[in-house]
Design a protein around this motif. Sequence first.
Motif, PDB file in Angstrom:
ATOM      1  N   ASN A   1      29.947  55.082 -74.381  1.00 34.23           N
ATOM      2  CA  ASN A   1      31.091  55.955 -74.643  1.00 34.23           C
ATOM      3  C   ASN A   1      31.921  56.157 -73.381  1.00 34.23           C
ATOM      4  OD1 ASN A   1      30.385  56.249 -77.322  1.00 34.23           O
ATOM      5  ND2 ASN A   1      29.166  58.071 -76.951  1.00 34.23           N
ATOM      6  N   ALA A   2      31.261  56.306 -72.229  1.00 36.77           N
ATOM      7  CA  ALA A   2      31.988  56.464 -70.969  1.00 36.77           C
ATOM      8  C   ALA A   2      32.804  55.214 -70.682  1.00 36.77           C
ATOM      9  CB  ALA A   2      31.016  56.749 -69.833  1.00 36.77           C
ATOM     10  N   LEU A   3      32.216  54.042 -70.916  1.00 42.08           N
ATOM     11  CA  LEU A   3      32.911  52.776 -70.675  1.00 42.08           C
ATOM     12  C   LEU A   3      34.156  52.664 -71.548  1.00 42.08           C
ATOM     13  CD1 LEU A   3      32.331  50.320 -68.888  1.00 42.08           C
ATOM     14  CD2 LEU A   3      31.223  49.262 -70.836  1.00 42.08           C
ATOM     15  N   MET A   4      34.076  53.190 -72.761  1.00 40.56           N
ATOM     16  CA  MET A   4      35.192  53.123 -73.690  1.00 40.56           C
ATOM     17  C   MET A   4      36.372  53.976 -73.209  1.00 40.56           C
ATOM     18  SD  MET A   4      35.000  53.819 -77.789  1.00 40.56           S
ATOM     19  CE  MET A   4      34.339  55.458 -77.621  1.00 40.56           C
TER      20      MET A   4
ATOM     21  N   LEU B   1      38.962  53.076 -68.787  1.00 45.74           N
ATOM     22  CA  LEU B   1      40.275  52.438 -68.616  1.00 45.74           C
ATOM     23  C   LEU B   1      41.420  53.330 -69.099  1.00 45.74           C
ATOM     24  CD1 LEU B   1      41.760  49.975 -67.567  1.00 45.74           C
ATOM     25  CD2 LEU B   1      41.499  48.938 -69.822  1.00 45.74           C
ATOM     26  N   PRO B   2      41.344  53.929 -70.297  1.00 42.51           N
ATOM     27  CA  PRO B   2      42.429  54.836 -70.685  1.00 42.51           C
ATOM     28  C   PRO B   2      42.548  56.035 -69.740  1.00 42.51           C
ATOM     29  CG  PRO B   2      41.124  54.263 -72.603  1.00 42.51           C
ATOM     30  CD  PRO B   2      40.404  53.719 -71.411  1.00 42.51           C
TER      31      PRO B   2
ATOM     32  N   LEU C   1      46.960  57.455 -63.484  1.00 40.79           N
ATOM     33  CA  LEU C   1      48.005  56.723 -62.748  1.00 40.79           C
ATOM     34  C   LEU C   1      49.389  57.025 -63.317  1.00 40.79           C
ATOM     35  CD1 LEU C   1      46.319  53.257 -62.164  1.00 40.79           C
ATOM     36  CD2 LEU C   1      46.852  55.001 -60.455  1.00 40.79           C
ATOM     37  N   GLY C   2      49.494  57.116 -64.628  1.00 42.84           N
ATOM     38  CA  GLY C   2      50.770  57.446 -65.256  1.00 42.84           C
ATOM     39  C   GLY C   2      51.268  58.817 -64.827  1.00 42.84           C
ATOM     40  N   LEU C   3      50.372  59.801 -64.796  1.00 42.07           N
ATOM     41  CA  LEU C   3      50.748  61.143 -64.350  1.00 42.07           C
ATOM     42  C   LEU C   3      51.158  61.143 -62.875  1.00 42.07           C
ATOM     43  CD1 LEU C   3      48.030  63.327 -66.110  1.00 42.07           C
ATOM     44  CD2 LEU C   3      50.475  63.254 -66.621  1.00 42.07           C
ATOM     45  N   ALA C   4      50.416  60.394 -62.055  1.00 37.20           N
ATOM     46  CA  ALA C   4      50.736  60.333 -60.621  1.00 37.20           C
ATOM     47  C   ALA C   4      52.108  59.698 -60.396  1.00 37.20           C
ATOM     48  CB  ALA C   4      49.656  59.554 -59.879  1.00 37.20           C
TER      49      ALA C   4
END
Length: 88
Positions: A59-62, A65-66, A72-75
Motif C-alpha cells: 500500500n505504501a508503494l502504491m 509516487l503520487p 513537488l507540485g505544491l513546491a
Amino acid sequence: MLQEINYPVVRFTADDGRRRDVQMSEGSELQFYEAGDEVTVRYDPQHPLEARIDSFGSNALMWILPGITGILGLAFGGAVLAVRWLTK
C-alpha cells in the motif's frame, strides 16, 4: 555477495471463477511469506493479473509516487506564486 530476490506467487480465484497464479512485481531479499500462507489479495477485476498482496509495504508503494508528485507540485506552485508576488 549478491542476495537472491524473492518474488511471492499468489493463487486466488477471481470474481469470474477462474483460478489465477500471479507472481508479484515487488520482491525482497527477505522472505516474508511461506508456501501455503493465506494473504489478502487486491486486484482490479478488469486486470486480475496485476494483483497485489494487501500489506503495508504494498500500500505504501502504491502511494509513494503520487505523494512525491503532489509535494513537488505544491513546491513548484508555491515558487511560482512567490516569484510572481516578488516581481510585482
